[in-house]
Design an enzyme around this catalytic site. Structure first.
Site, short mmCIF file in Angstrom:
data_model
loop_
_atom_site.label_atom_id
_atom_site.label_comp_id
_atom_site.label_asym_id
_atom_site.label_seq_id
_atom_site.Cartn_x
_atom_site.Cartn_y
_atom_site.Cartn_z
N GLU A 163 0.84 -1.20 0.00
CA GLU A 163 0.00 0.00 0.00
C GLU A 163 0.88 1.25 0.00
O GLU A 163 1.83 1.30 0.77
CB GLU A 163 -0.90 0.05 1.23
CG GLU A 163 -1.86 1.24 1.16
CD GLU A 163 -2.77 1.37 2.38
OE1 GLU A 163 -2.66 0.59 3.33
OE2 GLU A 163 -3.59 2.29 2.37
N ASN A 197 -2.54 -6.19 5.23
CA ASN A 197 -2.60 -7.19 4.15
C ASN A 197 -3.52 -8.36 4.52
O ASN A 197 -3.46 -8.86 5.63
CB ASN A 197 -1.21 -7.74 3.88
CG ASN A 197 -0.16 -6.66 3.86
OD1 ASN A 197 -0.22 -5.76 3.04
ND2 ASN A 197 0.79 -6.74 4.78
N HIS A 252 -6.73 -2.06 15.05
CA HIS A 252 -6.89 -1.28 13.82
C HIS A 252 -6.71 -2.16 12.58
O HIS A 252 -7.56 -2.18 11.69
CB HIS A 252 -5.86 -0.13 13.82
CG HIS A 252 -5.91 0.73 12.60
ND1 HIS A 252 -6.62 1.91 12.57
CD2 HIS A 252 -5.35 0.59 11.38
CE1 HIS A 252 -6.48 2.45 11.37
NE2 HIS A 252 -5.72 1.67 10.63
N GLU A 253 -5.62 -2.90 12.55
CA GLU A 253 -5.35 -3.72 11.36
C GLU A 253 -6.39 -4.84 11.24
O GLU A 253 -6.83 -5.16 10.14
CB GLU A 253 -3.93 -4.30 11.39
CG GLU A 253 -2.82 -3.28 11.58
CD GLU A 253 -2.88 -2.08 10.67
OE1 GLU A 253 -3.43 -2.19 9.56
OE2 GLU A 253 -2.40 -1.00 11.08
N GLU A 271 -9.60 4.50 6.29
CA GLU A 271 -8.78 4.87 7.45
C GLU A 271 -9.59 5.60 8.53
O GLU A 271 -9.47 5.30 9.72
CB GLU A 271 -7.57 5.70 7.02
CG GLU A 271 -6.57 4.93 6.16
CD GLU A 271 -6.06 3.63 6.79
OE1 GLU A 271 -6.23 3.43 8.01
OE2 GLU A 271 -5.49 2.79 6.06
N1 TRP Z 1 -2.90 1.12 5.74
C1 TRP Z 1 -1.99 1.12 6.85
C2 TRP Z 1 -2.82 1.38 8.10
O1 TRP Z 1 -3.25 2.46 8.36
C3 TRP Z 1 -0.90 2.11 6.83
C4 TRP Z 1 -0.02 2.26 5.65
C5 TRP Z 1 -0.24 2.95 4.54
C6 TRP Z 1 1.30 1.88 5.56
N2 TRP Z 1 0.87 3.04 3.78
C7 TRP Z 1 1.83 2.39 4.39
C8 TRP Z 1 2.10 1.15 6.41
C9 TRP Z 1 3.16 2.24 4.05
C10 TRP Z 1 3.42 0.98 6.05
C11 TRP Z 1 3.94 1.53 4.88
O2 TRP Z 1 -3.15 0.50 8.80
ZN ZN Z 2 -5.35 1.88 8.66
#
Ligand code: TRP
Ligand code: ZN
Length: 867
Positions: free
Chosen positions: A131, A274, A306-307, A329
């Site tokens: 991401e 993921n 959160h994850e 988010e």
């Molecule tokens: N989606 C992740 C979260 O908020 C965070 C995230 C976005 C991220 N870009 C990233 C983590 C790049 C590590 C590297 O939970």
């Molecule tokens: Zn997130």
């Protein structure tokens, strides 16, 4: 076959209004990653189907293309167009099987995006971060969130990496020649490429099970370096608690037979959701009483939640495009905040969340980097993982949830999951589903699309019978954005009786106009009383409140508000009057003296929060012009000193009444530890010509040595460092010896020295020359630079800025994402007093030419406001 192409297109602005659906979908992808000593070979087979007219576009970055076949035919350079960003095939047939073979070099990938090597030697492992746009650094693919496919992933590597993981279920594994082996994983759920992950490593695993409400037996696995595996129990418990919480509160159960979490030391952010294979920064998953403070322990639970919550809000229902980032988010942060509130104290949770919101998001909204929670353009999407998208995004969902009330909100979220499961959707879709109960919340869309923090002002009037509260809203016009519209602002209100201290009335006022009167009719019919109004309880909207509270009102609320958050808010308002308006501290000191002692017994955690002084950095972000860091620091130090001296005897007694107890991970024990550290800080701060200092030093040293957990030990260490106790160097050396093998504790060791008030800018940067400093570990870099950011008096000097910016130049080449985020820390330069402002501007301008990445370039350009 062509080498890595040279014709790099200039970075372009991408606009939300230009969104078009993809011309091809991917039904499924077969991916094979063969990891070798110096590189990796990636073979991908994509089954694609045409959806609309247009070219077949595969995105790819830093890939060496070895071969490409279309429906079995080898393509030559004439059959496609390739530049440094994409591979385009014109006139492709309606169904295509695309097969590509590329070579990548994860061993040299310092950006921590795509597939990269983390750690060296024994510690070496390979992980992915996709991401938002990292998958295109692994293979050619329509790497956009509205393309959903099923993935089958085969990984091959040397047996020195026994741990081979990818998303979904393990369907095959076995040996290969040359001491190599393989594993094949299949993920049955369709997902966008940003949720792809794989790991090749040598890790220990902690396992557990969870049976879902639907009766599914889920294998839970937490992977970490063998020496860290004992620090995974907190995370495992938090995972099970989160799974249960989402079932109880949103009716959402987990959907695969396996949930894996992998801890890695080199990671750009907190963690990544993921599908079925979360990857975590060690700082957000490892926890043990001896090595982890209560704050970080608590954060571990919140990030795990959160994850996990992303599995529904993000993964099963994902974003149509990256402009919709706050759809997943904001909602998910709101969910993890609610989980945390249920875990300990809702009032303290709200205080901590609002403190973060004000310190970071309000600051961002007031800076040249201000943007809406859903931006309408960007150059580099990585620059928009901001406090505005996350924290303000969460505030909007919270306002909607409060407006709807528990039942209707649940009805709305049920409808959201029912309607959009398996789809890539927009913020509008969320609001439309949440409106299903008949209460329309689509009016909240404007919160998503316009920047700036609204200012709500007001006053109240009373006659014989009625009370009227007058409220007005004003929103700053931000350059390049349209004239701001009025927003729906829920204002949770309470009315108290000043004489009796009683709560008389509660209500939720919805301010939608630029000015509005809210009348409480016949309030004084039965008997007359003098009212005290309490507005914005629980911080019911992310606004700056300017209400004509008298000192007496605030002192009353500090003592009598039944809403814990507003008690804290009242005290904060009193402090800000002193710190920002130079008012007398009498009311503040009296309010503390009246509320702290009893509160310390009933709610130690809340008592410690009431003594919070806003940080120098936070104060700096509130001041919109002629910000003088030295003056702010003086005022802050002076005020803290007054509090310490005013309650001098109380601190002394309080500390002796708080013996160190065996460690427990409960809200009560955490509160007591927080309180003890606050009191120790006060004892150390008392200035009575030295008489007190010996005792204070002795207590600090004792607490350091007798500590049963990190919260106590670190609290004492911070005290020794900040108050420059004679044995400061000795304790720092002891701390180093005890914990030199624990990276996360070493981050604290670096951090405490980098935020030491008596350290010079040179001293701080000397830390980057230390043998344990590592430019490749973002946690370590942040530990040191974060220390300087917390000391604006040093940051905003020529020396401070030059060294900080020099570091950005180094990071810009290695890890643009990290560099850009750290550079955002300088965004309030425009509010400084003239000479400092001129210096900062000249330096920022000078450095513009030294940066290469589009991440940093965009951030700096926005900061300098040059279009
Ligand atoms: N989606 C992740 C979260 O908020 C965070 C995230 C976005 C991220 N870009 C990233 C983590 C790049 C590590 C590297 O939970
Ligand atoms: Zn997130």
């Amino acid at each position: 076959m062509p080498d890595v192409p040279l014709n790099t297109p200039t970075p372009q602005k991408i606009y939300l209004k230009d969104y078009t659906p993809p011309s091809f979908h991917v039904d499924n992808i077969d991916l094979t990653i063969q990891l070798y000593q110096d590189n990796a070979k990636v073979t991908a087979t994509l089954n694609m189907t045409r959806k609309t007219a247009g070219d077949l576009v595969l995105l790819g970055r830093e890939l060496q293309l070895e071969s490409i076949h279309l429906n079995g035919q080898l393509l030559t350079e004439n059959d496609y167009q390739l530049d440094s960003e994409q591979l385009v095939i014109k006139n492709a047939p309606d169904t295509c099987i695309i097969n590509t073979v590329v070579t990548i070099v994860p061993q040299k990938n310092t950006s921590l995006e795509g597939l990269y090597q983390a750690g060296e030697g024994e510690d070496k492992m390979f992980v992915t971060q996709c991401e938002p746009e990292g998958f295109r650094k692994i293979t050619f693919y329509p790497d956009r969130p509205d393309v959903l496919a099923t993935f089958t992933t085969r990984i091959e590597a040397d047996k020195k990496f026994p741990t081979l993981l990818a998303n979904g279920n393990l369907i095959d594994k076995g040996d290969l020649d040359d001491n190599r082996h393989f594993a094949v994983w299949q993920d049955p759920t369709k997902k966008p490429s940003y949720l792809f992950a794989c790991v090749m490593a040598d890790l220990a695993v902690l396992t557990d099970h969870y049976t879902t409400i639907e009766g599914r037996d889920v294998l839970l696995e937490l992977y970490a370096k063998p020496k860290n595996i004992e620090q995974c129990h907190v995370g495992m418990q938090a995972l099970k608690d989160s799974m249960k919480w989402d079932e109880d509160n949103y009716g959402r159960a987990y959907d695969l037979d396996r949930y894996m979490i992998v801890a890695v030391s080199q990671f750009n952010m907190g963690a990544m959701e993921n599908k079925g294979l979360n990857i975590f920064n060690t700082a957000c998953v490892l926890s043990s009483p001896e090595t982890t403070t209560d704050r970080r322990n608590f954060n571990v639970k919140a990030v795990i939640a959160h994850e996990y919550f992303h599995n529904w809000t993000g993964n099963r229902i994902t974003c149509r495009d990256w402009f919709q980032l706050c759809l997943k988010e904001g909602f998910t942060v709101f969910r993890d905040q609610s989980f945390s509130a249920d875990l300990h104290s809702p009032a303290v949770q709200r205080i901590d969340d609002v403190a973060v919101l004000k310190a970071h998001q309000f600051a961002e909204d007031a800076s040249p980097l201000a943007h809406p929670p859903r931006p309408d353009h960007f150059v580099e999407i990585n620059n928009f993982y901001t406090a505005t998208v996350y924290e303000k995004g969460a505030e909007i969902v919270r306002m909607i949830a409060n407006t709807l009330g528990k039942e209707k909100f649940r009805q709305g979220t049920d409808e959201y999951f029912r309607r959009y499961d398996g789809q890539a959707v927009t913020v509008e879709d969320l609001l439309s589903a949440l409106s299903v109960s008949g209460t329309n919340v689509e009016q909240f869309l404007d919160w998503y699309t316009q920047p700036a923090t609204p200012v709500v002002s007001g006053y109240w009037l009373k006659d014989d019978k009625n009370l009227t509260i007058h409220l007005a809203q004003k929103i700053r016009k931000v350059a390049n954005y349209p004239e701001p519209k009025n927003l729906p602002i829920p204002v949770k209100t309470a009315i108290f009786n000043r004489q009796t201290g009683e709560l008389v009335k509660e209500d939720l006022l919805l301010l939608t106009q630029s000015e509005q009167d809210f009348t409480f009719e016949n309030l004084f019919n039965e008997h007359d009383f003098e009212p005290v109004i309490s507005l914005l309880r629980d911080f019911s909207a992310p606004v700056i409140l300017q209400f004509n509270y008298s000192d007496d009102d605030l002192a009353f609320l500090a003592e009598h508000e039944t809403n814990g958050f507003n008690r804290w808010q009242a005290v904060q308002s009193l402090v800000n009057k002193i710190l920002l308006n130079n008012q007398s501290s009498t009311a503040y000191l009296t309010a503390l003296a009246n509320s702290i002692p009893s509160l310390a017994n009933s709610d130690a955690m809340l008592a410690s929060r009431l003594l919070d002084l806003p940080s120098e950095r936070e104060l700096g972000s509130v001041i919109q012009q002629n910000y003088d860091p030295d003056f702010v620091k003086q005022q802050r130090d002076k005020t803290k000193q007054k509090v310490a001296n005013h309650l001098k005897d109380f601190w002394q007694t309080a500390y002796t009444q708080l013996p160190i107890q065996d460690y427990q991970d409960t809200a009560k024990a955490m509160g007591e530890r927080a309180w003890r550290n606050t009191v120790l800080d006060m004892v150390l701060c008392v200035n009575d010509g030295g008489a007190n200092l010996d005792t204070a030093s002795q207590w600090t040293t004792e607490q350091y040595h007798k500590a049963t957990c990190m919260t106590e030990r670190y609290g004492a260490l911070v005290g020794a460092v900040q108050y420059n106790l004679p044995n400061k160097a000795e304790l720092l050396a002891d701390f180093y010896q005890r914990f030199k093998h624990d990276d996360l504790v070493m981050d604290m060791w670096f951090g405490v020295q980098a935020s030491d008030e008596s350290a010079s800018v040179a001293d701080i940067f000397a830390l980057t020359e230390h043998g344990d400093f590592d430019i490749n570990t973002p946690n370590r870099v942040r530990a040191v630079l974060g220390g300087l950011l917390s000391q604006p008096t040093k940051l905003w000097t020529n020396d401070g800025l030059v060294r900080y910016l020099d570091m950005m130049v180094v990071l810009d080449k290695r890890n643009p994402l990290l560099a850009s985020r750290l550079l955002q820390g300088l965004s309030n330069w425009q509010t400084l007093v003239d000479d400092k402002k001129a210096m900062a501007k000249a330096l920022l301008n000078d450095y513009q030419a030294k940066f290469e990445s589009k991440n940093v370039k965009e951030t700096l350009q926005n900061m300098l406001n040059v279009e």
